[in-house]
Write an enzyme that holds these catalytic residues in place. Structure first.
Site, PDB file in Angstrom:
ATOM      1  N   CYS A 269       2.393 -10.542   5.654  1.00 32.44           N
ATOM      2  CA  CYS A 269       2.501 -10.237   4.524  1.00 32.44           C
ATOM      3  C   CYS A 269       2.958 -10.811   3.355  1.00 32.44           C
ATOM      4  O   CYS A 269       2.867 -10.687   2.260  1.00 32.44           O
ATOM      5  CB  CYS A 269       3.399  -8.834   4.653  1.00 32.44           C
ATOM      6  SG  CYS A 269       2.892  -7.873   5.935  1.00 32.44           S
TER       7      CYS A 269
ATOM      8  N   HIS B 144       5.398  -7.100  -2.535  1.00 33.79           N
ATOM      9  CA  HIS B 144       4.655  -6.609  -1.445  1.00 33.79           C
ATOM     10  C   HIS B 144       4.833  -5.058  -1.292  1.00 33.79           C
ATOM     11  O   HIS B 144       5.986  -4.556  -1.041  1.00 33.79           O
ATOM     12  CB  HIS B 144       4.848  -7.408   0.028  1.00 33.79           C
ATOM     13  CG  HIS B 144       4.229  -6.862   1.180  1.00 33.79           C
ATOM     14  ND1 HIS B 144       3.167  -6.616   1.338  1.00 33.79           N
ATOM     15  CD2 HIS B 144       4.966  -6.625   2.535  1.00 33.79           C
ATOM     16  CE1 HIS B 144       2.801  -5.954   2.455  1.00 33.79           C
ATOM     17  NE2 HIS B 144       4.019  -5.870   3.435  1.00 33.79           N
TER      18      HIS B 144
ATOM     19  N   ASN C 225       0.070  -0.035   3.302  1.00 38.14           N
ATOM     20  CA  ASN C 225       0.731  -1.408   3.565  1.00 38.14           C
ATOM     21  C   ASN C 225      -0.793  -2.250   3.776  1.00 38.14           C
ATOM     22  O   ASN C 225      -0.992  -2.068   4.931  1.00 38.14           O
ATOM     23  CB  ASN C 225       1.667  -1.773   4.683  1.00 38.14           C
ATOM     24  CG  ASN C 225       2.068  -3.178   4.802  1.00 38.14           C
ATOM     25  OD1 ASN C 225       1.392  -4.114   4.344  1.00 38.14           O
ATOM     26  ND2 ASN C 225       3.434  -3.128   5.210  1.00 38.14           N
TER      27      ASN C 225
END
Length: 324
Positions: free
Chosen positions: A111, A249, A279
């Site tokens: 990520c 993020h 996500n």
């Protein structure tokens, strides 16, 4: 040698899966998911792989700049869900968009991938040897999720986003701060592949699905990410008040609230789209950046100071301070 972002773009697969859709085959509810994550829906790829999403984002970036793909010197794709181990997803993107002169490679920092890739591309361009390049974050997280595990399946979505970098007389990148801690690698793993050949009979089995220590990741982000934000501010000689937007993020709405409180930057400055996208791992930062530019919230060439920050498996985390 200066480097700047001159165009952005993103692509989300058209198929939307709401929280209510998940209740058909999973013991969960819209209220349970939204309360814990802030997510109400996510986009899931149907008959599209990571390179397809990345290529569509790349085409949109180039179109917004009215630029031909043959002008690109490189393509860098951040992903933890490549089409294959080989060839790289970046090479497949090159083929799909006709970027015949570009060198291409993938980067996997989970990520944090887009932050790490953007830093790498910036330094490549500062050598003076390359004029233009694409940095993409692209994921099909849906293919590594166990759709019976509500602790992970409710969190992730698919998508791609990216930026076009070009040389400039002025350097728009002010500072960076990157970190990794391999001693905590077991906190998030995915698509593990065991060594398997006819010369051993007791090979361990790999694990295809994403596995995550949710509490461990939450604690890691709460402790380590505020530190990198403070460090990049110090390196850039910037005050918190100088930051127009923090584009972090998009892992969990709660985490954004924790980060805002710990670094003492108002939550209103933490941009978010997690409710609509979930996500999307390495794709989350560039998707959100482009959405804000499309909406007019951020304008390329405005000179605003933006802080990008990412965190994820590895463990990895890092931040970039830049003017847009």
């Amino acid at each position: 040698m200066g480097v700047k972002i001159t165009a952005t773009g993103h692509y989300l697969p058209p198929h939307v899966v709401t929280n209510d859709d998940l209740t058909v085959f999973m013991d969960t509810s819209d209220e349970w998911i939204q309360k814990r994550t802030g997510i109400s829906q996510r986009h899931i790829a149907i008959n599209e792989n990571t390179s397809d999403l990345a290529a569509e984002a790349a085409k949109r970036i180039l179109a917004s700049r009215n630029m031909d793909a043959t002008e690109l010197d490189f393509i860098l794709v951040a992903t933890m869900t490549p089409d294959a181990q080989s060839p790289s997803t970046a090479c497949k993107v090159q083929e799909k968009i006709g970027a015949t002169k570009a060198f291409c490679f993938d980067m996997n920092a989970a990520c944090s991938g887009f932050i790490f890739a953007l830093s790498t591309a910036m330094h490549v361009m500062q050598s003076g040897s390359y004029q233009k390049g694409l940095v993409l974050g692209a994921e099909t997280m849906s293919k590594i999720i166990n759709w019976q595990d509500r602790s992970t399946a409710v969190l992730f979505g698919d998508g791609a986003g990216g930026v076009l970098l070009e040389q400039s007389a002025q350097n728009y990148f002010l500072a960076e701060d990157l970190h990794s801690d391999g001693t905590r690698y077991m906190s998030l793993t995915a698509d593990e592949k065991a060594v398997l050949h006819p010369f051993q009979s007791d090979a361990p089995k790999g694990n295809q699905y994403l596995s995550m220590d949710g509490r461990g990741i939450f604690d890691f982000v709460s402790r380590n990410v505020p530190e990198t934000i403070h460090q990049v501010l110090e390196k850039a000689a910037c005050k918190k008040e100088d930051v127009s937007w923090v584009i972090a993020h998009q892992a969990n709405r709660r985490l954004l609230e924790v980060l805002s409180k710990k670094v003492k930057i108002p939550l209103e400055k933490f941009a978010t789209n997690i409710a609509q996208t979930g996500n999307t791992s390495a794709a989350s930062v560039p998707i959100l950046l482009d959405q804000m530019i499309q909406e007019g919230t951020i304008q390329i060439g405005s000179g605003e100071t933006i802080l990008l920050t990412g965190f994820g498996g590895g463990l990895t985390w890092g931040s970039i301070m830049m003017n847009i």
